[in-house]
Design a protein around this motif. Structure first.
Motif, PDB file in Angstrom:
ATOM      1  N   UNK A  57       0.824  -1.214   0.000  1.00 61.50           N
ATOM      2  CA  UNK A  57       0.000   0.000   0.000  1.00 61.50           C
ATOM      3  C   UNK A  57       0.854   1.257   0.000  1.00 61.50           C
ATOM      4  N   UNK A  58       1.976   1.242   0.725  1.00 60.93           N
ATOM      5  CA  UNK A  58       2.873   2.402   0.724  1.00 60.93           C
ATOM      6  C   UNK A  58       3.482   2.598  -0.661  1.00 60.93           C
ATOM      7  N   UNK A  59       3.891   1.508  -1.302  1.00 60.50           N
ATOM      8  CA  UNK A  59       4.460   1.610  -2.653  1.00 60.50           C
ATOM      9  C   UNK A  59       3.412   2.097  -3.647  1.00 60.50           C
ATOM     10  N   UNK A  60       2.177   1.667  -3.474  1.00 60.57           N
ATOM     11  CA  UNK A  60       1.113   2.124  -4.372  1.00 60.57           C
ATOM     12  C   UNK A  60       0.826   3.603  -4.155  1.00 60.57           C
ATOM     13  N   UNK A  61       0.861   4.034  -2.895  1.00 64.97           N
ATOM     14  CA  UNK A  61       0.623   5.439  -2.589  1.00 64.97           C
ATOM     15  C   UNK A  61       1.759   6.326  -3.099  1.00 64.97           C
ATOM     16  N   UNK A  62       2.982   5.777  -3.149  1.00 61.80           N
ATOM     17  CA  UNK A  62       4.130   6.539  -3.634  1.00 61.80           C
ATOM     18  C   UNK A  62       4.165   6.605  -5.151  1.00 61.80           C
ATOM     19  N   UNK A  63       3.234   5.922  -5.823  1.00 59.48           N
ATOM     20  CA  UNK A  63       3.109   5.934  -7.280  1.00 59.48           C
ATOM     21  C   UNK A  63       4.387   5.446  -7.968  1.00 59.48           C
ATOM     22  N   UNK A  64       4.955   4.371  -7.463  1.00 62.71           N
ATOM     23  CA  UNK A  64       6.129   3.783  -8.101  1.00 62.71           C
ATOM     24  C   UNK A  64       5.720   3.135  -9.418  1.00 62.71           C
ATOM     25  N   UNK A  65       6.632   3.126 -10.362  1.00 69.57           N
ATOM     26  CA  UNK A  65       6.347   2.512 -11.656  1.00 69.57           C
ATOM     27  C   UNK A  65       6.330   0.993 -11.547  1.00 69.57           C
ATOM     28  N   UNK A  66       5.684   0.337 -12.491  1.00 70.54           N
ATOM     29  CA  UNK A  66       5.571  -1.111 -12.567  1.00 70.54           C
ATOM     30  C   UNK A  66       5.023  -1.699 -11.257  1.00 70.54           C
ATOM     31  N   UNK A  67       3.754  -1.487 -10.959  1.00 75.15           N
ATOM     32  CA  UNK A  67       3.203  -1.935  -9.681  1.00 75.15           C
ATOM     33  C   UNK A  67       3.240  -3.444  -9.474  1.00 75.15           C
ATOM     34  N   UNK A  68       3.125  -4.219 -10.552  1.00 77.43           N
ATOM     35  CA  UNK A  68       3.174  -5.676 -10.401  1.00 77.43           C
ATOM     36  C   UNK A  68       4.575  -6.112 -10.004  1.00 77.43           C
ATOM     37  N   UNK A  69       5.583  -5.529 -10.618  1.00 73.73           N
ATOM     38  CA  UNK A  69       6.965  -5.850 -10.263  1.00 73.73           C
ATOM     39  C   UNK A  69       7.310  -5.442  -8.844  1.00 73.73           C
ATOM     40  N   UNK A  70       6.836  -4.277  -8.438  1.00 74.55           N
ATOM     41  CA  UNK A  70       7.080  -3.819  -7.069  1.00 74.55           C
ATOM     42  C   UNK A  70       6.396  -4.744  -6.076  1.00 74.55           C
TER      43      UNK A  70
END
Length: 98
Positions: A57-70
């Motif tokens: 959820x933190x990574x999604x909120x930070x709008x990192x690229x490639x959400x599946x890879x993250x």
């Protein structure tokens, strides 16, 4: 309906990927004579699941690229980190209680 089944299959695979290494380490300790190695797995699995969910959820909120890879990287990292920490914890308990 096929998308729902695919989603459940992917979630089951991620859950197995998250909990598998710790189970493997616990089974190795059990084979070596540590009969109580499987007891704390409920707590470890819940902690891993909570940590992975929070990090995702933190990574999604930070709008990192490639959400599946993250997400996959977070699950693998939490899984391997939990297995290492669980193994070290059981080893130190074994050495201290001797």
């Amino acid at each position: 309906m096929p998308k729902l089944l695919l989603t459940f299959a992917i979630l089951a695979l991620l859950f197995c990927l998250l909990c598998g290494p710790v189970l493997y380490v616990a089974l190795r300790f059990r084979r070596r004579g540590d009969v109580a190695a499987l007891r704390p797995l409920r707590v470890v699995w819940l902690a891993q699941l909570a940590l992975a969910a929070i990090l995702i959820f933190v990574a999604d909120d930070a709008r990192l690229g490639n959400p599946v890879g993250v997400m996959l990287g977070i699950v693998i990292g939490v899984s391997l980190g939990g297995a290492v920490l669980f193994g070290l914890w059981r080893l130190t308990r074994r050495l201290v209680l001797r």
